[in-house]
Write a protein that holds these residues in place. Structure first.
Motif, PDB file in Angstrom:
ATOM      1  N   LEU A 159      26.447  49.209  31.735  1.00 57.59           N
ATOM      2  CA  LEU A 159      27.712  48.478  31.679  1.00 57.59           C
ATOM      3  C   LEU A 159      28.026  47.763  32.995  1.00 57.59           C
ATOM      4  N   ALA A 160      27.443  48.238  34.092  1.00 58.60           N
ATOM      5  CA  ALA A 160      27.777  47.708  35.420  1.00 58.60           C
ATOM      6  C   ALA A 160      27.642  46.191  35.536  1.00 58.60           C
ATOM      7  N   PRO A 161      26.561  45.568  35.032  1.00 58.19           N
ATOM      8  CA  PRO A 161      26.451  44.102  35.168  1.00 58.19           C
ATOM      9  C   PRO A 161      27.551  43.345  34.431  1.00 58.19           C
ATOM     10  N   PHE A 162      28.009  43.897  33.292  1.00 53.90           N
ATOM     11  CA  PHE A 162      29.075  43.244  32.545  1.00 53.90           C
ATOM     12  C   PHE A 162      30.379  43.300  33.337  1.00 53.90           C
ATOM     13  N   ILE A 163      30.654  44.458  33.917  1.00 54.51           N
ATOM     14  CA  ILE A 163      31.877  44.626  34.698  1.00 54.51           C
ATOM     15  C   ILE A 163      31.817  43.802  35.978  1.00 54.51           C
ATOM     16  N   ALA A 164      30.594  43.568  36.486  1.00 55.20           N
ATOM     17  CA  ALA A 164      30.417  42.788  37.720  1.00 55.20           C
ATOM     18  C   ALA A 164      30.313  41.294  37.455  1.00 55.20           C
ATOM     19  N   PHE A 165      30.483  40.872  36.189  1.00 49.63           N
ATOM     20  CA  PHE A 165      30.449  39.456  35.798  1.00 49.63           C
ATOM     21  C   PHE A 165      29.111  38.795  36.131  1.00 49.63           C
ATOM     22  N   PRO A 172      23.704  43.850  40.521  1.00 49.36           N
ATOM     23  CA  PRO A 172      23.602  44.112  39.078  1.00 49.36           C
ATOM     24  C   PRO A 172      22.170  44.221  38.578  1.00 49.36           C
ATOM     25  N   LEU A 173      21.239  43.487  39.185  1.00 51.26           N
ATOM     26  CA  LEU A 173      19.844  43.553  38.750  1.00 51.26           C
ATOM     27  C   LEU A 173      19.230  44.896  39.122  1.00 51.26           C
ATOM     28  N   ILE A 174      19.522  45.341  40.339  1.00 50.47           N
ATOM     29  CA  ILE A 174      18.944  46.601  40.815  1.00 50.47           C
ATOM     30  C   ILE A 174      19.497  47.779  40.017  1.00 50.47           C
ATOM     31  N   SER A 207      34.913  36.186  41.015  1.00 52.87           N
ATOM     32  CA  SER A 207      34.678  35.420  39.807  1.00 52.87           C
ATOM     33  C   SER A 207      35.833  34.449  39.575  1.00 52.87           C
ATOM     34  N   GLU A 208      35.638  33.576  38.595  1.00 51.04           N
ATOM     35  CA  GLU A 208      36.708  32.626  38.267  1.00 51.04           C
ATOM     36  C   GLU A 208      37.911  33.323  37.662  1.00 51.04           C
ATOM     37  N   TYR A 209      37.762  34.615  37.321  1.00 46.03           N
ATOM     38  CA  TYR A 209      38.871  35.383  36.762  1.00 46.03           C
ATOM     39  C   TYR A 209      39.651  36.131  37.848  1.00 46.03           C
ATOM     40  N   GLY A 210      39.240  35.959  39.106  1.00 44.19           N
ATOM     41  CA  GLY A 210      39.938  36.584  40.221  1.00 44.19           C
ATOM     42  C   GLY A 210      39.467  37.971  40.562  1.00 44.19           C
ATOM     43  N   ALA A 211      38.577  38.528  39.747  1.00 50.41           N
ATOM     44  CA  ALA A 211      38.060  39.869  40.005  1.00 50.41           C
ATOM     45  C   ALA A 211      36.849  39.789  40.925  1.00 50.41           C
ATOM     46  N   ALA A 212      36.616  40.858  41.650  1.00 49.03           N
ATOM     47  CA  ALA A 212      35.497  40.891  42.594  1.00 49.03           C
ATOM     48  C   ALA A 212      34.171  40.953  41.859  1.00 49.03           C
ATOM     49  N   ARG A 213      33.195  40.202  42.386  1.00 51.88           N
ATOM     50  CA  ARG A 213      31.805  40.371  41.976  1.00 51.88           C
ATOM     51  C   ARG A 213      31.149  41.182  43.090  1.00 51.88           C
ATOM     52  N   PRO A 214      31.039  42.488  42.903  1.00 50.83           N
ATOM     53  CA  PRO A 214      30.683  43.377  44.015  1.00 50.83           C
ATOM     54  C   PRO A 214      29.223  43.260  44.444  1.00 50.83           C
ATOM     55  N   VAL A 255      30.671  52.540  44.840  1.00 45.93           N
ATOM     56  CA  VAL A 255      31.083  51.566  45.862  1.00 45.93           C
ATOM     57  C   VAL A 255      31.519  50.263  45.193  1.00 45.93           C
ATOM     58  N   ALA A 256      30.782  49.824  44.175  1.00 40.90           N
ATOM     59  CA  ALA A 256      31.135  48.597  43.458  1.00 40.90           C
ATOM     60  C   ALA A 256      32.502  48.734  42.777  1.00 40.90           C
ATOM     61  N   SER A 257      32.767  49.906  42.208  1.00 38.62           N
ATOM     62  CA  SER A 257      34.055  50.137  41.542  1.00 38.62           C
ATOM     63  C   SER A 257      35.205  50.097  42.540  1.00 38.62           C
ATOM     64  N   LEU A 258      34.986  50.686  43.723  1.00 39.11           N
ATOM     65  CA  LEU A 258      36.021  50.644  44.761  1.00 39.11           C
ATOM     66  C   LEU A 258      36.295  49.216  45.207  1.00 39.11           C
ATOM     67  N   GLU A 259      35.242  48.403  45.259  1.00 42.23           N
ATOM     68  CA  GLU A 259      35.420  46.983  45.587  1.00 42.23           C
ATOM     69  C   GLU A 259      36.275  46.286  44.545  1.00 42.23           C
ATOM     70  N   GLN A 260      35.964  46.533  43.268  1.00 44.17           N
ATOM     71  CA  GLN A 260      36.675  45.852  42.200  1.00 44.17           C
ATOM     72  C   GLN A 260      38.125  46.308  42.076  1.00 44.17           C
ATOM     73  N   LEU A 261      38.381  47.512  42.555  1.00 47.26           N
ATOM     74  CA  LEU A 261      39.767  48.003  42.593  1.00 47.26           C
ATOM     75  C   LEU A 261      40.518  47.508  43.826  1.00 47.26           C
ATOM     76  N   GLY A 262      39.801  46.818  44.715  1.00 46.67           N
ATOM     77  CA  GLY A 262      40.424  46.278  45.916  1.00 46.67           C
ATOM     78  C   GLY A 262      40.655  47.305  47.002  1.00 46.67           C
ATOM     79  N   LEU A 263      39.988  48.458  46.918  1.00 45.10           N
ATOM     80  CA  LEU A 263      40.195  49.518  47.898  1.00 45.10           C
ATOM     81  C   LEU A 263      39.309  49.351  49.127  1.00 45.10           C
ATOM     82  N   ILE A 264      38.160  48.697  48.965  1.00 45.51           N
ATOM     83  CA  ILE A 264      37.269  48.424  50.091  1.00 45.51           C
ATOM     84  C   ILE A 264      36.719  47.008  49.959  1.00 45.51           C
ATOM     85  N   VAL A 265      36.189  46.499  51.058  1.00 46.30           N
ATOM     86  CA  VAL A 265      35.542  45.181  51.061  1.00 46.30           C
ATOM     87  C   VAL A 265      34.154  45.346  51.666  1.00 46.30           C
TER      88      VAL A 265
END
Length: 251
Positions: free
Chosen positions: A65-71, A39-41, A21-28, A4-14
C-alpha cells in the motif's frame, strides 16, 4: 522505512529528498534520500518478504500500500504488475483468496473518490502535463536511437542524471530505462543488463519472477535503471532467493 514515511506525511518530521504532490500531501523520501526511490524499494522488499514468508501478513500489505499512499505512479505500476503475475503463477485456494482481496481492494479504491485513485488513473491521462513531457522525451529518444549505431549506441554517458552531479550542464533524460540503455550502450548493453536479472528467472520463486517481469516492464516508462538501490538490491535479493530455494530443495 514506512514508519519514517508516515511521520513525514503526518507533518511530524521533514526528511531530505521529499516532495509534495499536487494534492498538498507529502511524497516521502523516508530514509532513502529520494521520493522517487522510496516507493520502488519498499515494493521490492515487500515482494521478497512475501516470497520468503510464504504468506501475506500485515507488513507485506503495508509495503504494497505504501506506493499508493506516497502518490508514486511508478511504485503503483510495480505493485499492480507484480501482483498480476503472482496471481497467474498461483493456483487453488490461494489464487481465489488473492482474487477476492484484489476485487475488494479495487472496489474500495476506485469507487470511493480519493486523491490516491486519481493519481493512479492519471497514468492513463495523455493530456496530463507530466505525461505529455514523457511522451515527447520517448519520441525524441526513439528518433535519436534510430539514427545512432544500433548495437553500441551513440550517446555514451550523455543520457543520464548522473553527469549533472559532476558538471554544470543540465541533465538529459528520456524517462525510460530501456531507451537510456539503448542510447548509451546500444542493443548489446540493453541485453547484457537485463540478462543479468533474467538469468535468475528459472532459479527463483514465482513472486521473484513476477517482480523481475514488473521491473522490466516498468523500465520502458520510467528511468528505473538509475535507481541504484533498486537495481543493486534486486540483484542481492535474487541471489539470496536462489540460495534459499536450492538449500530448501537439498534438505
Amino acid at each position: 522505512m514506512v514508519t519514517v514515511a508516515s511521520l513525514e506525511q503526518l507533518g511530524l518530521i521533514v526528511m531530505p529528498g521529499s516532495s509534495y504532490s499536487e494534492y498538498g500531501a507529502a511524497r516521502p523520501a523516508s530514509i532513502t534520500g529520494s521520493y522517487l526511490h522510496y516507493p520502488l524499494i519498499i515494493v521490492m522488499i515487500s515482494i521478497f518478504l512475501y516470497s520468503w514468508k510464504k504468506k501475506v501478513d500485515f507488513v507485506v500489505v503495508v509495503g504494497f500500500l505504501a506506493p499508493f499512499i506516497a502518490f508514486s505512479r511508478s511504485g503503483m505500476v510495480l505493485v499492480v504488475v507484480s501482483c498480476f503475475f503472482i496471481f497467474f503463477h498461483g493456483g487453488g485456494v490461494k489464487k481465489m483468496i488473492f482474487l477476492l482481496v484484489a476485487i475488494l481492494f479495487s472496489c474500495f479504491f476506485f469507487m470511493v473518490e480519493n486523491p490516491f485513485s486519481q493519481r493512479f488513473m492519471s497514468i492513463f491521462d495523455f493530456s496530463e502535463a507530466a505525461n505529455n513531457s514523457r511522451i515527447y522525451l520517448w519520441v525524441q529518444g526513439i528518433y535519436q536511437y534510430a539514427n545512432s549505431p544500433v548495437f553500441f549506441g551513440g550517446y555514451f554517458g550523455e543520457v543520464t542524471n548522473l553527469t549533472a552531479n559532476f558538471t554544470e550542464s543540465d541533465p538529459y533524460v528520456v524517462e525510460s530505462g530501456v531507451l537510456q540503455l539503448l542510447l548509451n550502450f546500444g542493443l548489446l548493453g540493453l541485453i547484457l543488463v537485463f540478462w543479468m536479472y533474467f538469468s535468475f528467472y528459472p532459479h527463483v520463486g514465482r513472486s521473484e519472477k513476477a517482480f523481475i517481469i514488473a521491473f522490466f516492464i516498468q523500465s520502458f516508462v520510467y528511468q528505473s535503471i538509475e535507481v541504484v538501490p533498486l537495481i543493486l538490491g534486486l540483484f542481492l535479493f535474487l541471489s539470496v532467493s536462489r540460495s534459499i530455494k536450492y538449500n530448501s530443495e537439498s534438505i
